[in-house]
Every structure is written in structure tokens, then in C-alpha cells.
Design a protein around this motif. Structure first.
Motif, PDB file in Angstrom:
ATOM      1  N   LYS A  28      10.872  59.284   9.276  1.00 51.46           N
ATOM      2  CA  LYS A  28      11.757  59.012   8.136  1.00 51.46           C
ATOM      3  C   LYS A  28      13.011  59.887   8.153  1.00 51.46           C
ATOM      4  CE  LYS A  28      10.843  57.766   3.484  1.00 51.46           C
ATOM      5  NZ  LYS A  28       9.965  57.911   2.335  1.00 51.46           N
ATOM      6  N   ASP A  31      15.892  57.953   9.518  1.00 53.63           N
ATOM      7  CA  ASP A  31      16.280  56.718   8.824  1.00 53.63           C
ATOM      8  C   ASP A  31      17.585  57.000   8.080  1.00 53.63           C
ATOM      9  OD1 ASP A  31      16.442  54.293   7.557  1.00 53.63           O
ATOM     10  OD2 ASP A  31      14.742  54.642   6.214  1.00 53.63           O
ATOM     11  N   ASN A  33      20.191  55.334   7.017  1.00 51.79           N
ATOM     12  CA  ASN A  33      20.655  54.542   5.876  1.00 51.79           C
ATOM     13  C   ASN A  33      19.594  54.387   4.787  1.00 51.79           C
ATOM     14  OD1 ASN A  33      18.932  52.796   7.154  1.00 51.79           O
ATOM     15  ND2 ASN A  33      20.463  51.205   7.527  1.00 51.79           N
ATOM     16  N   ARG A  34      18.447  55.040   4.964  1.00 56.04           N
ATOM     17  CA  ARG A  34      17.374  55.081   3.958  1.00 56.04           C
ATOM     18  C   ARG A  34      16.888  53.697   3.525  1.00 56.04           C
ATOM     19  NH1 ARG A  34      16.668  59.622   5.705  1.00 56.04           N
ATOM     20  NH2 ARG A  34      17.646  61.431   4.826  1.00 56.04           N
ATOM     21  N   ASP A  35      16.788  52.790   4.492  1.00 58.40           N
ATOM     22  CA  ASP A  35      16.307  51.443   4.175  1.00 58.40           C
ATOM     23  C   ASP A  35      14.818  51.267   4.464  1.00 58.40           C
ATOM     24  OD1 ASP A  35      16.341  51.427   6.926  1.00 58.40           O
ATOM     25  OD2 ASP A  35      17.538  49.603   7.124  1.00 58.40           O
ATOM     26  N   SER A  36      14.148  52.357   4.822  1.00 61.35           N
ATOM     27  CA  SER A  36      12.715  52.362   5.145  1.00 61.35           C
ATOM     28  C   SER A  36      12.382  51.547   6.387  1.00 61.35           C
ATOM     29  CB  SER A  36      11.870  51.880   3.963  1.00 61.35           C
ATOM     30  OG  SER A  36      12.053  52.749   2.878  1.00 61.35           O
ATOM     31  N   LYS A  37      13.373  51.336   7.226  1.00 58.49           N
ATOM     32  CA  LYS A  37      13.192  50.654   8.500  1.00 58.49           C
ATOM     33  C   LYS A  37      13.886  51.485   9.573  1.00 58.49           C
ATOM     34  CE  LYS A  37      14.498  46.534   6.338  1.00 58.49           C
ATOM     35  NZ  LYS A  37      15.148  45.238   6.450  1.00 58.49           N
ATOM     36  N   ASN A  39      15.970  51.312  13.097  1.00 58.57           N
ATOM     37  CA  ASN A  39      16.677  50.451  14.041  1.00 58.57           C
ATOM     38  C   ASN A  39      16.730  51.148  15.398  1.00 58.57           C
ATOM     39  OD1 ASN A  39      18.916  52.252  14.109  1.00 58.57           O
ATOM     40  ND2 ASN A  39      19.876  51.214  12.384  1.00 58.57           N
ATOM     41  N   GLU A  42      18.420  54.651  15.433  1.00 56.91           N
ATOM     42  CA  GLU A  42      17.596  55.652  14.749  1.00 56.91           C
ATOM     43  C   GLU A  42      16.398  56.040  15.620  1.00 56.91           C
ATOM     44  OE1 GLU A  42      18.670  54.269  10.183  1.00 56.91           O
ATOM     45  OE2 GLU A  42      16.983  53.343  11.231  1.00 56.91           O
ATOM     46  N   PHE A  73      14.467  45.666  13.501  1.00 58.17           N
ATOM     47  CA  PHE A  73      13.994  46.884  12.855  1.00 58.17           C
ATOM     48  C   PHE A  73      12.485  47.024  13.040  1.00 58.17           C
ATOM     49  CE2 PHE A  73      17.577  45.361  10.363  1.00 58.17           C
ATOM     50  CZ  PHE A  73      18.385  46.489  10.295  1.00 58.17           C
ATOM     51  N   ASP A  75       9.533  48.008  10.754  1.00 59.92           N
ATOM     52  CA  ASP A  75       9.213  48.230   9.346  1.00 59.92           C
ATOM     53  C   ASP A  75       7.746  48.630   9.230  1.00 59.92           C
ATOM     54  OD1 ASP A  75       7.671  45.859   9.463  1.00 59.92           O
ATOM     55  OD2 ASP A  75       9.332  44.650   8.714  1.00 59.92           O
TER      56      ASP A  75
END
Length: 97
Positions: A28, A31, A33-37, A39, A42, A73, A75
Motif C-alpha cells: 500500500k 499506491d 494515487n490511493r485507489d487501493s489498486k 498499477n 507502482e 491493475f 486489486d
């Protein structure tokens, strides 16, 4: 390559044991952009943070291999596939809580 997660428990076969929760918490951090995914970029940064050399091409290949729904992504639903990769590549044993 080693993932720096505390506390470190080393199993009898020399693998560092971390819980799934610790692994997710470590991941985490990357991450951006803090989108919980996660890429490809990252993922690349996470692996490079362990001291490993990891190209954009390899990051894209790993992402493609674990990205079941092809959305670009990793997830929560695809995390187990990333765990399998991490265990092979980083000498980890990820234990489920």
C-alpha cells in the motif's frame, strides 16, 4: 531482494515470514494515487524499493499475468496471484491470518 517488513520471522527453510496483512500494508505504501489498486508503475517501484532491478517491460508482464480482469491493475480480488509471484521472487512465505 528483500522486503523490509518488521518484525522479521525466518522459517526453517530461510524464507522470511510475513502475514498477508503485513504484505498488503507494505504494498500500500506504493499506491501513489490511493485507489487501493496497484498499477504496473507502482508494482515496479515496490520491487525496486527492495533493491531489485525491474524494468517497465517486466512490470507490465507480471501485471498482465496476475490481472484476471485485464483492467491494468491488481486489486483485492487478484492479490493472491500477486502473493504467489512475491513468494517465488522474494523468498517470502506469506501466511494468511
Amino acid at each position: 531482494m528483500a522486503i523490509k517488513i518488521s518484525p522479521r520471522v525466518v522459517s526453517s527453510d530461510g524464507k522470511v515470514e510475513v502475514s498477508m496483512e503485513e504484505f498488503k500494508k507494505w504494498l500500500k505504501k506504493f499506491d501513489d494515487n490511493r485507489d487501493s489498486k496497484i498499477n504496473a508503475e507502482e508494482l515496479r517501484e515496490a520491487i525496486r524499493a527492495t533493491g531489485g532491478r525491474f524494468s517497465k517491460l517486466k512490470a507490465n508482464r507480471v501485471l498482465k499475468s496476475v490481472d484476471s480482469n485485464s483492467d491494468g491493475f491488481v486489486d483485492e480480488r487478484e492479490m493472491n496471484k500477486l502473493v504467489v509471484f512475491a513468494q517465488k521472487q522474494f523468498g517470502l512465505r506469506i501466511v494468511f491470518d
